[in-house]
Design an enzyme around this catalytic site. Structure first.
Site, mmCIF file in Angstrom:
data_model
loop_
_atom_site.group_PDB
_atom_site.id
_atom_site.type_symbol
_atom_site.label_atom_id
_atom_site.label_comp_id
_atom_site.label_asym_id
_atom_site.label_seq_id
_atom_site.Cartn_x
_atom_site.Cartn_y
_atom_site.Cartn_z
ATOM 1 N NE ARG A 232 -4.274 -1.456 0.345
ATOM 2 C CZ ARG A 232 -4.481 -2.474 -0.489
ATOM 3 N NH1 ARG A 232 -3.627 -2.728 -1.460
ATOM 4 N NH2 ARG A 232 -5.554 -3.229 -0.379
ATOM 5 C CD GLU A 261 -3.600 3.006 -4.912
ATOM 6 O OE1 GLU A 261 -2.375 2.855 -4.867
ATOM 7 O OE2 GLU A 261 -4.412 2.085 -5.129
ATOM 8 C CG HIS A 279 -3.626 -0.891 -6.705
ATOM 9 N ND1 HIS A 279 -4.018 -0.300 -5.528
ATOM 10 C CD2 HIS A 279 -3.563 -2.233 -6.439
ATOM 11 C CE1 HIS A 279 -4.186 -1.235 -4.606
ATOM 12 N NE2 HIS A 279 -3.915 -2.411 -5.141
HETATM 13 P P1 NAP Z 1 -0.436 -11.281 5.005
HETATM 14 O O1 NAP Z 1 -0.213 -12.695 4.647
HETATM 15 O O2 NAP Z 1 -1.382 -10.953 6.099
HETATM 16 O O3 NAP Z 1 1.008 -10.655 5.300
HETATM 17 C C1 NAP Z 1 1.084 -9.370 5.761
HETATM 18 C C2 NAP Z 1 2.453 -9.066 6.299
HETATM 19 O O4 NAP Z 1 2.310 -7.813 6.987
HETATM 20 C C3 NAP Z 1 2.988 -10.091 7.279
HETATM 21 O O5 NAP Z 1 4.350 -10.278 7.046
HETATM 22 C C4 NAP Z 1 2.756 -9.424 8.613
HETATM 23 O O6 NAP Z 1 3.762 -9.643 9.549
HETATM 24 C C5 NAP Z 1 2.846 -7.957 8.280
HETATM 25 N N1 NAP Z 1 2.105 -7.171 9.271
HETATM 26 C C6 NAP Z 1 0.799 -7.284 9.597
HETATM 27 N N2 NAP Z 1 0.490 -6.388 10.555
HETATM 28 C C7 NAP Z 1 1.626 -5.730 10.847
HETATM 29 C C8 NAP Z 1 1.967 -4.706 11.765
HETATM 30 N N3 NAP Z 1 1.052 -4.180 12.572
HETATM 31 N N4 NAP Z 1 3.225 -4.258 11.794
HETATM 32 C C9 NAP Z 1 4.160 -4.787 10.973
HETATM 33 N N5 NAP Z 1 3.904 -5.763 10.078
HETATM 34 C C10 NAP Z 1 2.653 -6.221 10.019
HETATM 35 O O7 NAP Z 1 -0.950 -10.426 3.764
HETATM 36 P P2 NAP Z 1 -0.747 -10.719 2.213
HETATM 37 O O8 NAP Z 1 -1.850 -11.571 1.729
HETATM 38 O O9 NAP Z 1 0.656 -11.146 1.985
HETATM 39 O O10 NAP Z 1 -0.965 -9.254 1.628
HETATM 40 C C11 NAP Z 1 -0.098 -8.206 1.989
HETATM 41 C C12 NAP Z 1 -0.624 -6.887 1.486
HETATM 42 O O11 NAP Z 1 -0.408 -6.778 0.087
HETATM 43 C C13 NAP Z 1 -2.133 -6.698 1.630
HETATM 44 O O12 NAP Z 1 -2.489 -6.279 2.928
HETATM 45 C C14 NAP Z 1 -2.445 -5.660 0.584
HETATM 46 O O13 NAP Z 1 -2.399 -4.377 1.152
HETATM 47 C C15 NAP Z 1 -1.322 -5.805 -0.424
HETATM 48 N N6 NAP Z 1 -1.817 -6.261 -1.726
HETATM 49 C C16 NAP Z 1 -1.608 -5.481 -2.815
HETATM 50 C C17 NAP Z 1 -2.057 -5.900 -4.056
HETATM 51 C C18 NAP Z 1 -1.812 -5.078 -5.295
HETATM 52 O O14 NAP Z 1 -2.631 -5.133 -6.205
HETATM 53 N N7 NAP Z 1 -0.720 -4.343 -5.388
HETATM 54 C C19 NAP Z 1 -2.762 -7.087 -4.188
HETATM 55 C C20 NAP Z 1 -2.949 -7.873 -3.046
HETATM 56 C C21 NAP Z 1 -2.470 -7.449 -1.818
HETATM 57 P P3 NAP Z 1 4.007 -11.018 10.296
HETATM 58 O O15 NAP Z 1 4.718 -11.853 9.273
HETATM 59 O O16 NAP Z 1 4.859 -10.620 11.423
HETATM 60 O O17 NAP Z 1 2.672 -11.563 10.671
#
Ligand code: NAP
Length: 313
Positions: A232, A261, A279
């Site tokens: 993000r 955005e 995005h």
């Molecule tokens: P995920 O499996 O929940 O992983 C999220 C990561 O963020 C984990 O490593 C987690 O840390 C960390 N995290 C969560 N809360 C935190 C906090 N308070 N402080 C520090 N780190 C924290 O999520 P995901 O499925 O990989 O997705 C990640 C993100 O990618 C989504 O939330 C979304 O915003 C973004 N995304 C973007 C697109 C795009 O089109 N560009 C598409 C899909 C997703 P831990 O490992 O320590 O639990």
């Protein structure tokens, strides 16, 4: 009167499925939902939500019968989950089905940035190649030390791909993960940036990670470093990033997401050392179809009083 409302810019396929399977009423945005007469809002039980506008407690209160929000997307930072929980509203998202696309894009952006795709294409299209002009050499991608900020579902897929590019993998998460031998854990983002040549940002968005990639992290990466962000826009201190790109404190960046955005800071748009994308992390027909199906399965489960597949609260 429909009891389901579908908010957001759905594809024709998803819009049709929501209308046919749920008799959903469709509106383009939360603002449009807020303008519906109270008589049309008061019996709405569930929202199929797609978008990035804040879905906060005040907006939930416009739907007094609301019991479920099924988000289209894994990132649910637009939804105030605490406000939803305190009102007894279940929230779901669409994890995993988009991991491959987002990780593919992150690696593609990283290679395109390192190998100067944009100037190289321009070199050909402008006729410079044909005229025998020289193109400056790019930089090698394979074999770099890479830092993954947030080794969650998508971060892990990015790391697995980069291991195939002979990269040395470093990562930061709130706890150590079970990883292949040789991957290095860092508790602190600055330590991660110091150890890495390039940085991939894959943490969640939202207030808890705002500015996580701080001026200090950017500086620690150094003048040969590239930042790739697919999470993000809010996660990066954008002012600090712009300053670093302008001064050459880092080599470049590749961003799929931006603060505020779809408006993008005009200073970023013209930068030669930035590869910007609008995005598109999950924007393939296959993945968007899978996301829509998971959203509807979650919606159906919540309406039937069953546990949804991918709950957030
Ligand atoms: P995920 O499996 O929940 O992983 C999220 C990561 O963020 C984990 O490593 C987690 O840390 C960390 N995290 C969560 N809360 C935190 C906090 N308070 N402080 C520090 N780190 C924290 O999520 P995901 O499925 O990989 O997705 C990640 C993100 O990618 C989504 O939330 C979304 O915003 C973004 N995304 C973007 C697109 C795009 O089109 N560009 C598409 C899909 C997703 P831990 O490992 O320590 O639990």
């Amino acid at each position: 009167m429909p009891q389901i409302i579908a908010i957001g810019p759905y594809s024709d396929r998803d819009a049709t499925a929501l209308e046919q399977d749920f008799d959903a009423r469709r509106v383009a945005s939360l603002a449009e939902m807020a303008e519906l007469p109270e008589a049309e809002r008061k019996d709405i039980l569930a929202v199929a939500f797609m978008g990035h506008d804040p879905f906060d407690g005040a907006r939930m209160d416009l739907l007094p019968s609301l019991k479920a929000i099924a988000n289209f997307g894994v990132g649910y930072d637009a939804i105030d989950v605490e406000a939803a929980s305190s009102r007894g509203i279940r929230v779901t998202n669409t994890p995993d089905v988009l991991n491959d696309d987002v990780a593919d894009l992150a690696v593609a952006m990283w290679i395109a940035q390192a190998r100067d795709f944009e100037p190289a294409m321009q070199h050909l299209r402008s006729g410079d190649w044909g005229r025998g002009r020289k193109l400056p050499l790019a930089r090698k991608a394979s074999g770099r030390k890479v830092g993954i900020l947030g080794l969650g579902r998508i971060g892990r897929e990015i790391a697995d791909r980069l291991a195939g590019f002979k990269c040395e993998i470093h990562y930061q998460s709130r706890s150590r993960k079970d990883t292949p031998e040789g991957w290095t854990y860092h508790a602190d983002p600055v330590d991660l940036a110091r150890a890495a040549d390039d940085l991939f940002v894959a943490v969640v968005g939202g207030p808890q990670t705002e500015g996580f990639v701080s001026a200090e992290v950017i500086e620690a990466l150094g003048p040969d470093g590239v930042i790739v962000n697919i999470s993000r826009g809010t996660v990066i201190d954008e002012e600090a990033l712009i300053a670093a790109l302008e001064s050459g404190a880092i080599r470049g960046a590749a961003l799929d997401v931006f603060k505020g955005e779809p408006q993008v800071d005009p200073r970023l748009i013209g930068m030669k050392n930035l590869l910007p994308l609008p995005h598109i992390g999950s924007a393939t027909a296959e993945t968007r179809a899978a996301m829509g199906e998971l959203q509807r399965r979650n919606l159906r489960a919540m309406l039937d009083g069953r546990e949804p597949e991918t709950p957030v609260n």
